[in-house]
Enzyme design. Structure first.
Site, mmCIF file in Angstrom:
data_model
loop_
_atom_site.group_PDB
_atom_site.id
_atom_site.type_symbol
_atom_site.label_atom_id
_atom_site.label_comp_id
_atom_site.label_asym_id
_atom_site.label_seq_id
_atom_site.Cartn_x
_atom_site.Cartn_y
_atom_site.Cartn_z
ATOM 1 N N TYR A 127 0.836 -1.207 0.000
ATOM 2 C CA TYR A 127 0.000 0.000 0.000
ATOM 3 C C TYR A 127 0.869 1.254 0.000
ATOM 4 O O TYR A 127 0.695 2.148 -0.834
ATOM 5 C CB TYR A 127 -0.929 -0.020 1.214
ATOM 6 C CG TYR A 127 -1.610 1.305 1.477
ATOM 7 C CD1 TYR A 127 -2.526 1.840 0.572
ATOM 8 C CD2 TYR A 127 -1.337 2.036 2.635
ATOM 9 C CE1 TYR A 127 -3.143 3.062 0.804
ATOM 10 C CE2 TYR A 127 -1.952 3.247 2.882
ATOM 11 C CZ TYR A 127 -2.849 3.764 1.965
ATOM 12 O OH TYR A 127 -3.448 4.964 2.192
ATOM 13 N N TRP A 152 -4.330 8.102 9.589
ATOM 14 C CA TRP A 152 -5.344 7.600 10.520
ATOM 15 C C TRP A 152 -6.700 8.293 10.314
ATOM 16 O O TRP A 152 -7.314 8.799 11.261
ATOM 17 C CB TRP A 152 -4.869 7.796 11.957
ATOM 18 C CG TRP A 152 -3.602 7.091 12.333
ATOM 19 C CD1 TRP A 152 -2.620 6.636 11.500
ATOM 20 C CD2 TRP A 152 -3.160 6.779 13.665
ATOM 21 N NE1 TRP A 152 -1.599 6.071 12.229
ATOM 22 C CE2 TRP A 152 -1.906 6.142 13.555
ATOM 23 C CE3 TRP A 152 -3.702 6.987 14.935
ATOM 24 C CZ2 TRP A 152 -1.188 5.704 14.668
ATOM 25 C CZ3 TRP A 152 -2.994 6.554 16.038
ATOM 26 C CH2 TRP A 152 -1.747 5.919 15.903
#
Length: 286
Positions: A127, A152
């Site tokens: 990723y 996040w």
């Protein structure tokens, strides 16, 4: 101002951009559905650019299944690299500015200081690697770009850590949460507001910027804050990363320095727990 077109409009950041654009009364922003805005189909993209003639393009489209990407490399690379490059080429051809959302996962996560934009990128997952490749292709193709790295991400929309913790907290008596990965949660509404502030500033301070909420925390402390604010009685237990093995390796430390984006665009960034409180209040009211 000319049109703004958002790709990946159905994701949580796309929903947040709609929310913030409405609040800011930005009416020239377009959210085409995924079947009309496939970033892997160059003919579709060309037609869309001809139709809307955007001055700005916001790319929220991404392959974000971090663990799954380890075994789904081709698709992750197509979306995160090829799709980003396709948008950059269309922007170059049509004279548009690209705002591309990237990630803290491009870093290895072993630095002793908050990460600045010029720190060496050394991804430790597929990723992260494919997101970095997308950044590099954009920079090679299109000088008129803003790359916004964030971390996040959560909100009242889509699937994210905050909503997952609320769900699990209602189902279980205790939860084990990783305590030795440190970073900063980012409320996607705040990120959306920052992106639109950059666009409406009308400047040309192109380049890479870091954006997350202010402050530093671990996944364990993030979860504890979610439970405390929501009034959940679930018991949170801190564990180490090696006690919860995952297919992809995560950065142990990915706190980002936001000085560049704050000074360049005069952006005030909320503290992470304050924004979390706002988000949880909205979720409670739903």
């Amino acid at each position: 101002m000319q049109n703004i077109v958002v790709f990946g409009a159905s994701g949580q950041l796309g929903h947040c951009l709609k929310n913030v654009a409405d609040a800011k009364q930005i009416n020239n922003i377009i959210f085409p559905p995924e079947n009309e805005a496939n970033i892997l189909d160059t003919d579709v993209l060309s037609n869309l650019f001809e139709q809307y003639k955007p001055a700005y393009v916001i790319n929220c489209a991404a392959y974000t299944a971090v663990d799954k990407a380890e075994d789904d490399v081709d698709l992750a690379r197509k979306i995160n690299r090829t799709g980003a490059a396709n948008l950059a080429m269309q922007c170059k051809e049509h004279g548009a500015v690209l705002v591309h959302v990237s990630t803290d996962f491009i870093f290895k996560g072993d630095t002793p200081h908050p990460l600045v934009e010029t720190d060496i990128a050394e991804p430790i997952s597929i990723y992260g690697l494919t997101k970095l490749e997308g950044e590099q292709d954009i920079a090679r193709i299109l000088p008129q770009h803003y790359i916004i790295r964030t971390s996040w991400l959560y909100s009242e929309y889509g699937n994210n850590f905050a909503k997952t913790m609320l769900k699990l907290g209602a189902e279980r008596d205790e939860l084990k949460i990783i305590a030795d990965q440190v970073g900063t949660p980012t409320y996607a509404i705040d990120l959306a507001a920052a992106i639109l502030d950059i666009i409406t500033s009308g400047g040309e301070n192109f380049g890479i910027y870091h954006y997350s909420n202010e402050g530093v925390t671990s996944w364990y402390d993030f979860a504890k804050a979610i439970f405390d604010i929501a009034g959940s009685k679930v018991k949170a237990l801190p564990i180490r990363t090696n006690e919860y093995p995952t297919r992809a390796t995560r950065p142990a430390f990915s706190v980002m320095d936001k000085a560049k984006i704050k000074t360049t665009f005069n952006i005030e960034i909320p503290y992470w727990r304050d924004s979390l409180t706002v988000c949880l209040e909205k979720l409670k009211a739903q």
